[in-house]
Enzyme design. Structure first.
Site, PDB file in Angstrom:
ATOM      1  CB  CYS A  18      -5.332   7.583   0.700  1.00 14.50           C
ATOM      2  SG  CYS A  18      -4.360   8.497  -0.473  1.00 14.50           S
ATOM      3  CE  LYS A  21      -3.703   1.856  -4.026  1.00 13.96           C
ATOM      4  NZ  LYS A  21      -4.713   1.053  -3.414  1.00 13.96           N
ATOM      5  CG  ASP A  68      -1.962  -1.914   1.281  1.00 15.76           C
ATOM      6  OD1 ASP A  68      -1.479  -0.914   0.730  1.00 15.76           O
ATOM      7  OD2 ASP A  68      -3.086  -2.364   1.026  1.00 15.76           O
TER       8      ASP A  68
HETATM    9 CO    CO Z   1      -4.098  -3.282  -1.102  1.00 18.09          CO
END
Ligand code: CO
Ligand code: CO
Length: 350
Positions: A18, A21, A68
């Site tokens: 992921c 984060k 992102d």
């Molecule tokens: Co985002």
């Protein structure tokens, strides 16, 4: 990449699929110390942890903006570029926006990795942006010890038709458009325990744009939406529940999962981000006793380029689901409902 390469791209991945984060709790504390912008043209800012910011230009047009980036989640560089771009574009789609331009953010170790790899990453991202109907207009690259790739996206949206995470209403049904389990299966892959067929299934899902799902939800009319990424289904659902001031009930038996995800979760192949997500969200989620630990872990599993979570009035839900499934979003399922009860809490049944 060829087998002779010194490093595999996923050697650079930090602990989970992921993108490591910053946890939701830590992020909230950090952002609380930074003054929030106040401007009457800023229609959606960072206050509700929504997917993208919306800035009004005139009566008909607002800009919708997001970015992102993360280290590689797969070894094939072109595929990694596609996944990163699809993931970034998803925040525009979650709000019902139309992406127009994109710019690349790149860190790359030219001393340890061939620049052919960077070319492939950039081509993957640019091709995905093109598929979205947007234009890759530039970017910025720096030398760093590990590769990171991401995309800034600017789109447009009609200020009267913004879909936020704050509009869910009691009685709405919830639809999730992609299966869960990307973090767990990427963890299994890195441990050498995921086969090619299951990786292919997960990669096809991560590469797929949320564009058709977004267009269909706009056509049918929905109350709220968000996309499922690093905070997992429950983390993003809690943001929606808090912003909409509602409670949520999810039936785990209805949640779409990748075919081998439960099996890998039972083996303990849980990415670190899933534990962070549970720490952050756990106190506001109650599980019926029949919901086993592997199922709970999947609900906290951080997703890369996950699906849209859509809150739709009950009378429209069947038509929306049928249209999604008929028009390329085959894995979409009804997973639960918005209920009256404690605001910002979630109950999981089986
Ligand atoms: Co985002
Ligand atoms: Co998002």
């Amino acid at each position: 990449m060829s087998e002779n390469d010194v490093c595999k791209l996923t050697d650079f991945t930090v602990s989970c699929g992921c993108a490591a984060k910053v946890g939701g709790g830590a992020l909230r504390e950090i952002l609380a110390q930074v003054p929030q912008a106040v401007d009457n043209r800023l229609l959606v800012g960072s206050g509700n942890f929504d997917d993208a910011a919306v800035y009004q230009l005139n009566e008909e047009i607002a800009l919708v903006e997001t970015l992102d980036f993360f280290p590689p989640v797969v070894d094939d560089p072109y595929t990694f570029g596609q996944i990163a771009a699809s993931n970034a574009l998803s925040d525009i789609y979650a709000m019902g926006g139309e992406p127009l331009t994109a710019m690349a953010i790149v860190c790359f170790p030219t001393k340890t990795l061939s620049t052919d790899i960077l070319v492939a990453i950039l081509r993957g991202g640019a091709d995905k942006v093109k598929e979205a109907g947007a234009v890759m207009v530039g970017g910025h690259t720096i030398e760093d010890e590990r590769p990171i790739y991401g995309v800034v996206v600017t789109g447009r949206i009609n200020p009267g038709k913004i879909v936020t995470n704050a509009g869910a209403k009691s009685g709405d049904l919830l639809i999730l458009t992609k299966p869960l389990g990307t973090g767990i299966i990427i963890t299994a892959m890195k441990a050498g325990l995921a086969g090619q067929p299951e990786m292919d299934e997960v990669i096809a899902s991560m590469v797929a744009l949320n564009k058709p799902a977004s267009q269909i939800m706009l056509e049918e009319g929905v109350n709220a939406a968000t996309d499922i990424t690093g905070f997992g289904l429950l983390g993003h659902l809690l943001e929606l529940a808090a912003a909409s001031r509602v409670a949520v009930e999810i039936n785990i038996s209805s949640v779409p999962l990748f075919s081998s995800a439960i099996e890998h979760a039972r083996m303990g192949l849980i990415p670190e981000g899933a534990y962070r997500n549970r720490d952050f969200a756990g106190s506001r989620v109650t599980f019926a006793s029949e919901v086993n630990l592997a199922e709970q872990d999947l609900l906290f599993d951080p997703q890369t380029s996950g699906g849209l979570l859509i809150s739709v009035p009950a009378e429209k839900a069947d038509a929306l689901l049928k249209k999604l499934q008929q028009q390329g979003v085959e894995k979409a399922r009804l997973i639960g409902e918005i209920v009256s009860g404690d605001e910002g809490f979630i109950r999981i049944t089986k």
